[in-house]
Structure formats: C-alpha cells, structure tokens
Design a protein around this motif. Structure first.
Motif, mmCIF file in Angstrom:
data_model
loop_
_atom_site.group_PDB
_atom_site.id
_atom_site.type_symbol
_atom_site.label_atom_id
_atom_site.label_comp_id
_atom_site.label_asym_id
_atom_site.label_seq_id
_atom_site.Cartn_x
_atom_site.Cartn_y
_atom_site.Cartn_z
ATOM 1 N N SER A 271 10.217 34.788 -26.055
ATOM 2 C CA SER A 271 11.480 34.638 -26.785
ATOM 3 C C SER A 271 12.352 33.515 -26.253
ATOM 4 O O SER A 271 13.493 33.371 -26.648
ATOM 5 N N TRP A 272 11.845 32.691 -25.349
ATOM 6 C CA TRP A 272 12.641 31.630 -24.752
ATOM 7 C C TRP A 272 12.716 30.417 -25.682
ATOM 8 O O TRP A 272 11.944 30.271 -26.614
ATOM 9 N N PHE A 273 13.670 29.557 -25.343
ATOM 10 C CA PHE A 273 13.804 28.305 -26.101
ATOM 11 C C PHE A 273 14.314 27.228 -25.161
ATOM 12 O O PHE A 273 14.545 27.464 -23.978
ATOM 13 N N GLY A 274 14.472 25.989 -25.660
ATOM 14 C CA GLY A 274 14.964 24.894 -24.845
ATOM 15 C C GLY A 274 14.320 23.584 -25.225
ATOM 16 O O GLY A 274 13.605 23.471 -26.222
ATOM 17 N N THR A 275 14.535 22.560 -24.391
ATOM 18 C CA THR A 275 14.085 21.209 -24.710
ATOM 19 C C THR A 275 12.771 20.833 -24.044
ATOM 20 O O THR A 275 12.172 19.812 -24.372
#
Length: 280
Positions: A271-275
């Motif tokens: 469920s993580w996100f980011g660049t």
C-alpha cells in the motif's frame, strides 16, 4: 572537587555516582590504574606531562578532556551509569553500556575519536559525531534513535559485527581499506556511503523504526524495510543496488532514486507510494 597531582587508583566495582569532581592537573607524568570504576566526574586538565591509563576503566559519570597528553595504550574506556557526557574524548577502545538502553551519552565540544574498537551495548549517543578508526560492535536490540553520527573513517580494514541495532546515523567515509559486515544489522536512523569499499557478504540490512530515514549510495545484499507508523524512506545519491532479495514489510513512502533489485521481491506491504522506482 579533588585535585590530583600524582597517580590515581580505582579499586572497587560499583554503580554509584558521586558529585565531587576529580581533576587531574599535575604538571608531570601521571597514571590511572586499579581496574575499578570511577564514580566521580573525571576531568583532565594538565599544563604539561602525560596521563597514562594502565588498565581498563569504567566511568559512571562524565568524562572531560581540557588539556594535556593522554595515552590509553590498548585499554578500554566504558561509559556506564545513567545519563552522562564525554567532552573532547580520544580513546583506544570505547564501549557505551549505560544502565538502561534509553540513558543518554552527550558528546560535547568536538568529535569523539576511537582509534580501535567501538562497542554500542546500550544507551543513546547524542551530540557531536563519533569517529571510529577500527571495528564496530552492536550488541543490543532497541527501537531508540540517537542524534550523534557514527563516522567510519579508518584507512585500514574495518568490520561491523554483533548483530545488534545501530541507533546512530551511520556514515562510511574511508580513504582506504575495506569495511566488512560480519552480521545482520538493523539501522534505526540514516545510512550514507561517502567513500570506501563495503563488503556485505550474505548478511541482511534492515531499515526499521517509526522515524523517517535517508539512505545515500547504498549497495547491499539483502534489504528489509520495516518502517511503521507512516514514516518515509528516501534513497539519495546513486541508485541503491540490492544484490539479493528485497523485503518490504512496512512502509508509507518510498522517495528518491531507484532500487535496483537483482534477486526476489517479498512484498508484505503493497500500500506504499512515493517517487522511488523499483527495478527488477
């Protein structure tokens, strides 16, 4: 205070702490012996002459260096007791083993230099960095976080062992020699490789705790990311290379440069996100 112009002998083992300062200020050669514990704040302020340690010594209170020549030979200084401080210390072996893992060791005025082995067995070093020219041993498990940076900058071979947790920001800046990891390790704070050769063998690196972390120029064997309570982990510098497996147990955000994974992915948290990018 007690001012001592001659030699000092500590012959008892105790966990007590006193308030009277011990000031070593003789102008000729002086020595410390006995192998006991120093319960007093210990201050070196010599206008001339050398202070030689001829035994291991445990400090239950503060250690302060103001002036004079100090020779630790091959002996070990242990910072024990509750909260205490080091001011401008240079040691051969230094062990931090406070009464409780949450007790602090404040490093003041200048970097603390360890010319041989640094062991973190318990406690939280805060303040100025510790520079280690020899080996590093982590022997305790904890989720605490320190502010004092650990700088590995010896010019020969160095090693990390013990299998415990590093509560300090960890920086590798070696002009020569190799740093070899001989155990798994958990980093509770930042990791940075500025210069030097690093060998991980087949050991595992875990980035843990609920605080944010920055990983700069990382090259690892196995990596586990286990950051809870919504923190982020940022990868900086060159792409981070994982030679074997990457396990993501808990994380909120991945940011920064890519992770180049040569082995398997184990995604327990999706469920993580980011660049940041994962490269297979």
């Amino acid at each position: 205070p007690i001012e001592v112009r001659g030699n000092i002998v500590f012959s008892t083992t105790t966990t007590y702490v006193s308030t009277g300062k011990l000031i070593i200020n003789g102008t000729a050669a002086q020595s410390v012996s006995g192998g006991g514990d120093c319960v007093m704040p210990f201050e070196i302020n010599k206008a001339s002459g050398s202070l030689s340690f001829t035994c291991n010594l445990k400090f239950n209170s503060n250690y302060t260096y103001l002036a004079g020549s100090v020779d630790w030979s091959t002996y070990t200084a242990t910072m024990a007791g509750d909260n205490s401080s080091i001011t401008s210390g240079t040691f051969f072996n230094l062990t931090v083993n406070k009464n409780q893992i949450y007790n602090t060791l404040t490093l003041a005025t200048a970097n603390t230099i360890v010319t041989n082995t640094f062991t973190l067995a318990g406690g939280i070093p805060n303040g100025f960095p510790i520079e280690v020219r020899g080996n590093i041993v982590f022997s305790t498990a904890t989720t605490y976080l320190a502010t004092a940076k650990l700088i590995i900058n010896g010019t020969g071979s160095q090693s990390v062992s013990g299998g415990g947790d590093c509560v300090m920001p960890f920086e590798i800046n070696k002009a020569g020699g190799t740093l070899t990891f001989n155990s798994n390790i958990k980093f509770n704070a930042d990791y940075a490789k500025i210069a030097g050769t690093v060998v991980w063998g087949t050991y595992k690196t875990t980035f843990s705790t609920s605080s944010t972390a920055v990983v700069t120029n990382g090259d690892f064997y196995d990596v586990v990311i286990d950051k809870w309570d919504w923190p982020s982990i940022t990868f900086a510098g060159a792409n981070c290379t994982v030679a074997h497996d990457l396990t993501i147990s808990n994380v909120f955000q991945f940011n920064g440069v890519a992770l180049d994974v040569k082995g398997n992915f184990v995604l327990n948290d999706t469920s993580w996100f980011g660049t940041s990018k994962l490269i297979a």
